[in-house]
Design a protein around this motif. Structure first.
Motif, PDB file in Angstrom:
ATOM      1  N   ASN A   5     -69.431 -23.066  10.361  1.00 29.91           N
ATOM      2  CA  ASN A   5     -68.213 -22.274  10.382  1.00 29.91           C
ATOM      3  C   ASN A   5     -68.205 -21.387   9.152  1.00 29.91           C
ATOM      4  O   ASN A   5     -68.391 -21.875   8.035  1.00 29.91           O
ATOM      5  N   ASP A   6     -68.038 -20.092   9.366  1.00 32.23           N
ATOM      6  CA  ASP A   6     -67.959 -19.200   8.214  1.00 32.23           C
ATOM      7  C   ASP A   6     -66.568 -18.591   8.131  1.00 32.23           C
ATOM      8  O   ASP A   6     -65.966 -18.234   9.139  1.00 32.23           O
ATOM      9  N   SER A   7     -66.048 -18.520   6.928  1.00 31.58           N
ATOM     10  CA  SER A   7     -64.744 -17.915   6.676  1.00 31.58           C
ATOM     11  C   SER A   7     -64.892 -16.947   5.522  1.00 31.58           C
ATOM     12  O   SER A   7     -65.216 -17.349   4.396  1.00 31.58           O
ATOM     13  N   TYR A   8     -64.680 -15.685   5.807  1.00 35.57           N
ATOM     14  CA  TYR A   8     -64.820 -14.642   4.795  1.00 35.57           C
ATOM     15  C   TYR A   8     -63.624 -13.707   4.840  1.00 35.57           C
ATOM     16  O   TYR A   8     -63.002 -13.509   5.882  1.00 35.57           O
ATOM     17  N   ASP A   9     -63.308 -13.130   3.707  1.00 34.51           N
ATOM     18  CA  ASP A   9     -62.211 -12.178   3.622  1.00 34.51           C
ATOM     19  C   ASP A   9     -62.585 -11.078   2.643  1.00 34.51           C
ATOM     20  O   ASP A   9     -63.328 -11.304   1.677  1.00 34.51           O
ATOM     21  N   LEU A  10     -62.065  -9.880   2.906  1.00 39.87           N
ATOM     22  CA  LEU A  10     -62.225  -8.759   2.000  1.00 39.87           C
ATOM     23  C   LEU A  10     -60.899  -8.588   1.275  1.00 39.87           C
ATOM     24  O   LEU A  10     -59.931  -8.109   1.874  1.00 39.87           O
ATOM     25  N   PRO A  11     -60.800  -9.039   0.005  1.00 37.67           N
ATOM     26  CA  PRO A  11     -59.510  -9.037  -0.689  1.00 37.67           C
ATOM     27  C   PRO A  11     -58.874  -7.653  -0.777  1.00 37.67           C
ATOM     28  O   PRO A  11     -57.673  -7.489  -0.647  1.00 37.67           O
ATOM     29  N   TYR A  12     -59.715  -6.635  -0.999  1.00 37.71           N
ATOM     30  CA  TYR A  12     -59.216  -5.274  -1.060  1.00 37.71           C
ATOM     31  C   TYR A  12     -60.387  -4.337  -0.824  1.00 37.71           C
ATOM     32  O   TYR A  12     -61.514  -4.609  -1.256  1.00 37.71           O
ATOM     33  N   ASP A  13     -60.117  -3.219  -0.142  1.00 37.57           N
ATOM     34  CA  ASP A  13     -61.180  -2.254   0.082  1.00 37.57           C
ATOM     35  C   ASP A  13     -60.611  -0.849   0.046  1.00 37.57           C
ATOM     36  O   ASP A  13     -59.528  -0.588   0.582  1.00 37.57           O
ATOM     37  N   ALA A  14     -61.331   0.030  -0.604  1.00 38.48           N
ATOM     38  CA  ALA A  14     -60.951   1.433  -0.591  1.00 38.48           C
ATOM     39  C   ALA A  14     -61.269   2.014   0.781  1.00 38.48           C
ATOM     40  O   ALA A  14     -62.116   1.506   1.512  1.00 38.48           O
ATOM     41  N   TYR A  15     -60.598   3.083   1.117  1.00 36.46           N
ATOM     42  CA  TYR A  15     -60.746   3.681   2.453  1.00 36.46           C
ATOM     43  C   TYR A  15     -62.168   4.186   2.675  1.00 36.46           C
ATOM     44  O   TYR A  15     -62.746   4.890   1.849  1.00 36.46           O
ATOM     45  N   ASP A  16     -62.734   3.789   3.804  1.00 39.62           N
ATOM     46  CA  ASP A  16     -64.062   4.251   4.197  1.00 39.62           C
ATOM     47  C   ASP A  16     -63.972   4.716   5.647  1.00 39.62           C
ATOM     48  O   ASP A  16     -63.961   3.901   6.572  1.00 39.62           O
ATOM     49  N   PRO A  17     -63.892   6.042   5.878  1.00 41.42           N
ATOM     50  CA  PRO A  17     -63.711   6.536   7.250  1.00 41.42           C
ATOM     51  C   PRO A  17     -64.873   6.202   8.172  1.00 41.42           C
ATOM     52  O   PRO A  17     -64.718   6.227   9.390  1.00 41.42           O
ATOM     53  N   SER A  18     -66.035   5.843   7.609  1.00 38.31           N
ATOM     54  CA  SER A  18     -67.186   5.503   8.449  1.00 38.31           C
ATOM     55  C   SER A  18     -67.162   4.048   8.903  1.00 38.31           C
ATOM     56  O   SER A  18     -67.950   3.631   9.738  1.00 38.31           O
ATOM     57  N   SER A  19     -66.230   3.262   8.346  1.00 36.98           N
ATOM     58  CA  SER A  19     -66.123   1.854   8.719  1.00 36.98           C
ATOM     59  C   SER A  19     -65.623   1.730  10.150  1.00 36.98           C
ATOM     60  O   SER A  19     -64.888   2.582  10.658  1.00 36.98           O
ATOM     61  N   LYS A  20     -66.019   0.622  10.821  1.00 40.23           N
ATOM     62  CA  LYS A  20     -65.532   0.372  12.182  1.00 40.23           C
ATOM     63  C   LYS A  20     -64.021   0.198  12.190  1.00 40.23           C
ATOM     64  O   LYS A  20     -63.342   0.594  13.124  1.00 40.23           O
ATOM     65  N   LYS A  21     -63.491  -0.427  11.142  1.00 43.23           N
ATOM     66  CA  LYS A  21     -62.049  -0.613  11.026  1.00 43.23           C
ATOM     67  C   LYS A  21     -61.610  -0.139   9.646  1.00 43.23           C
ATOM     68  O   LYS A  21     -61.376  -0.944   8.742  1.00 43.23           O
ATOM     69  N   PRO A  22     -61.509   1.173   9.453  1.00 46.22           N
ATOM     70  CA  PRO A  22     -61.134   1.676   8.130  1.00 46.22           C
ATOM     71  C   PRO A  22     -59.760   1.186   7.720  1.00 46.22           C
ATOM     72  O   PRO A  22     -58.832   1.157   8.528  1.00 46.22           O
ATOM     73  N   ARG A  23     -59.638   0.791   6.462  1.00 51.23           N
ATOM     74  CA  ARG A  23     -58.373   0.262   5.970  1.00 51.23           C
ATOM     75  C   ARG A  23     -57.581   1.347   5.254  1.00 51.23           C
ATOM     76  O   ARG A  23     -58.151   2.254   4.652  1.00 51.23           O
ATOM     77  N   THR A  24     -56.266   1.224   5.324  1.00 52.15           N
ATOM     78  CA  THR A  24     -55.406   2.127   4.584  1.00 52.15           C
ATOM     79  C   THR A  24     -55.399   1.669   3.136  1.00 52.15           C
ATOM     80  O   THR A  24     -54.903   0.599   2.825  1.00 52.15           O
ATOM     81  N   GLN A  25     -55.975   2.470   2.250  1.00 53.32           N
ATOM     82  CA  GLN A  25     -56.077   2.045   0.861  1.00 53.32           C
ATOM     83  C   GLN A  25     -54.721   2.138   0.171  1.00 53.32           C
ATOM     84  O   GLN A  25     -53.798   2.793   0.647  1.00 53.32           O
ATOM     85  N   ILE A  26     -54.593   1.474  -0.962  1.00 50.23           N
ATOM     86  CA  ILE A  26     -53.358   1.491  -1.732  1.00 50.23           C
ATOM     87  C   ILE A  26     -53.398   2.677  -2.685  1.00 50.23           C
ATOM     88  O   ILE A  26     -54.294   2.783  -3.522  1.00 50.23           O
ATOM     89  N   GLU A  27     -52.418   3.552  -2.525  1.00 47.80           N
ATOM     90  CA  GLU A  27     -52.330   4.744  -3.363  1.00 47.80           C
ATOM     91  C   GLU A  27     -51.204   4.564  -4.384  1.00 47.80           C
ATOM     92  O   GLU A  27     -50.135   4.046  -4.060  1.00 47.80           O
ATOM     93  N   LEU A  28     -51.450   5.027  -5.613  1.00 51.58           N
ATOM     94  CA  LEU A  28     -50.429   5.032  -6.658  1.00 51.58           C
ATOM     95  C   LEU A  28     -50.040   6.477  -6.955  1.00 51.58           C
ATOM     96  O   LEU A  28     -50.901   7.353  -7.031  1.00 51.58           O
ATOM     97  N   MET A  29     -48.745   6.712  -7.090  1.00 46.29           N
ATOM     98  CA  MET A  29     -48.277   8.059  -7.400  1.00 46.29           C
ATOM     99  C   MET A  29     -48.084   8.202  -8.907  1.00 46.29           C
ATOM    100  O   MET A  29     -47.367   7.415  -9.525  1.00 46.29           O
ATOM    101  N   GLN A  30     -48.770   9.199  -9.469  1.00 54.10           N
ATOM    102  CA  GLN A  30     -48.684   9.447 -10.899  1.00 54.10           C
ATOM    103  C   GLN A  30     -47.474  10.326 -11.216  1.00 54.10           C
ATOM    104  O   GLN A  30     -46.775  10.809 -10.320  1.00 54.10           O
ATOM    105  N   LYS A  31     -47.242  10.552 -12.509  1.00 57.49           N
ATOM    106  CA  LYS A  31     -46.035  11.273 -12.922  1.00 57.49           C
ATOM    107  C   LYS A  31     -45.991  12.696 -12.398  1.00 57.49           C
ATOM    108  O   LYS A  31     -44.917  13.246 -12.173  1.00 57.49           O
ATOM    109  N   ASP A  32     -47.168  13.291 -12.189  1.00 58.05           N
ATOM    110  CA  ASP A  32     -47.203  14.659 -11.656  1.00 58.05           C
ATOM    111  C   ASP A  32     -47.188  14.681 -10.128  1.00 58.05           C
ATOM    112  O   ASP A  32     -47.428  15.707  -9.513  1.00 58.05           O
ATOM    113  N   HIS A  33     -46.941  13.500  -9.524  1.00 54.78           N
ATOM    114  CA  HIS A  33     -46.852  13.312  -8.065  1.00 54.78           C
ATOM    115  C   HIS A  33     -48.204  13.372  -7.369  1.00 54.78           C
ATOM    116  O   HIS A  33     -48.258  13.369  -6.134  1.00 54.78           O
ATOM    117  N   SER A  34     -49.284  13.417  -8.129  1.00 55.14           N
ATOM    118  CA  SER A  34     -50.605  13.300  -7.509  1.00 55.14           C
ATOM    119  C   SER A  34     -50.886  11.826  -7.235  1.00 55.14           C
ATOM    120  O   SER A  34     -50.299  10.934  -7.867  1.00 55.14           O
TER     121      SER A  34
END
Length: 446
Positions: free
Chosen positions: A352-381
């Motif tokens: 039995n294998d149990s694996y998890d990806l704790p966090y991943d940046a967005y990769d549009p080429s992935s089969k299931k691309p994840r919505t990455q976590i974005e932070l808004m800076q003071k200049d709104h970028s």
């Protein structure tokens, strides 16, 4: 109208819309009271008896709080400003409440054996005219069930609503981490929910977080990582899942051979044993139905079915060791030894294998691309979390978990037991204890 539910995680859950209260009172939603949120985990952490019902109303409550904060702090002034349109509140609340509606008994193990899909079942329950849930949703508008279903399918037009329910930091994950941590009696899943909600903000492409809250987001990521390692992937819980899986597999085999005794609750399983079930058949099932089947099967004339049912009901988990990458070649030998000891390897030996990806940046080429976590800076970028957090960067894209070999604990006979004089048991013990098989970094049988 307002109805208040007491809750150990959120203190109070505020139901402020009649449609939400009506959904809670449907047959399909009440069924979630009879399905454990964590399945076999209660065999390891005895307090983990909470239900998918309590989790679902918790996800609703977090979503309600997000909607309140967005409406107060970021109300939309024009159609294209990327801020919160509070007309989306009802669809967000209903999708949050109903997101787990299609889970079956002992969720993922049942899905694996009977080839069901809880996400598809959720959609079917919401969109079928036969369900009470659908009838309640249609009172909002004829197309409202389809709108709610599209949120759960991640196809809804407003990405803010989708990401509230499904993203790398959403109401679903935030509730189950806090709730599962509380009921397992662990602290791994705790994080500062209040702070995270305060720094959430809508923007054109979804939801972002003010950069001032970066450390609260980091804490959430680490909490999730720890819960998977310490709770969700616990070897004993996985052992009980293996027994459950093999128990259902044996029942399926016996049914095909016309050797399975049917009695009362077991009749409800027949549509799944044949692979020809309706939505109503599915809704008739819950953990209690399966447990009743197991109680019947404990007295089966089939020794394997009877033994597996007893092991599951009486909590006699299999033992396990962590497999190293280069030791698969020993599995045929161990399979042979287990067979010679009188156990069917098909039902008493498994990996039995149990694996998890704790966090991943967005990769549009992935089969299931994840919505990455974005932070808004003071200049709104916007800046992606792992780009400025060394802590998160260290675990980004790195899969964590392990693969384990499960086998009967009787194979590890102690030296003072007569069975150890059998060459079969002695040889099996040599493999387990002499690092022929196991990961040298974790050489203790669980």
């Amino acid at each position: 109208m307002e109805k208040v539910l007491r809750d150990p995680i959120h203190n109070h859950i505020y139901v402020q819309h009649q449609v939400v209260l009506d959904l809670i009172n449907t047959r399909e939603f009440q069924r979630l009271r009879r399905i454990k949120q964590l399945g076999t985990t209660s065999y390891t952490f005895h307090g983990a008896e909470h239900s998918r019902f309590s989790h679902s109303v918790g996800v609703y409550e977090i979503t309600r709080q997000i909607c309140d904060l967005f409406a107060r702090n970021y109300p939309s002034q024009s159609p294209d400003d990327g801020l919160w349109d509070d007309d989306e509140r009802i669809v967000a609340l209903c999708a949050a409440l109903l997101h787990d509606l299609g889970h079956g008994p002992y969720s993922h193990t049942f899905e694996h054996i009977f080839k069901t899909d809880h996400e598809q079942m959720t959609t079917d329950i919401i969109t079928s005219p036969e369900t009470e849930v659908n009838q309640v949703l249609r009172q909002v508008s004829p197309d409202f069930p389809a709108k709610v279903a599209s949120v759960i399918q991640k196809a809804y037009k407003n990405p803010q609503v989708v990401q509230m329910i499904s993203s790398q930091i959403d109401a679903d994950r935030m509730d189950y981490l806090l709730r599962d941590s509380y009921f397992t009696g662990t602290n791994y899943g705790n994080f500062d929910l209040t702070r995270i909600l305060r720094v959430m903000r809508p923007y054109q492409d979804g939801i972002t977080f003010d950069i001032s809250g970066m450390h609260a987001v980091e804490d959430y990521i680490v909490s999730r990582f720890q819960m998977y390692q310490q709770v969700y992937f616990h070897p004993v819980s996985r052992s009980m899942e293996v027994i459950l899986s093999h128990l259902l597999k044996r029942a399926k085999y016996l049914y095909r051979e016309n050797q399975l005794q049917l009695n009362g609750a077991t009749d409800l399983l027949v549509p799944f044993l044949t692979g020809n079930f309706t939505l109503n058949d599915y809704l008739n099932l819950d953990d209690g139905v399966l447990n009743t089947c197991f109680a019947v099967w404990r007295n089966s004339s089939d020794e394997i079915l009877s033994d597996l049912a007893s092991r599951f009901l009486d909590r006699h988990p299999l033992k396990s060791v962590r497999l190293a990458a280069n030791t698969k070649k020993y599995l045929p030998t161990l399979k042979k030894l287990v067979s010679e000891a009188g156990y069917s390897p098909e039902y008493y030996l498994d990996t039995n294998d149990s694996y998890d990806l704790p966090y991943d940046a967005y990769d549009p080429s992935s089969k299931k691309p994840r919505t990455q976590i974005e932070l808004m800076q003071k200049d709104h970028s916007l800046v992606e979390l792992s780009a400025i957090s060394a802590l998160v960067k260290s675990i980004t894209g790195r899969v964590s978990g392990d693969e384990r070999l499960f086998f009967p604990r009787e194979m590890l006979a102690k030296s003072d037991q007569a069975d150890l004089f059998s060459p079969v048991y002695a040889e099996f013990n040599r493999y387990i204890h002499n690092d022929h098989l196991i990961d040298p970094n974790n050489n203790r049988a669980e």
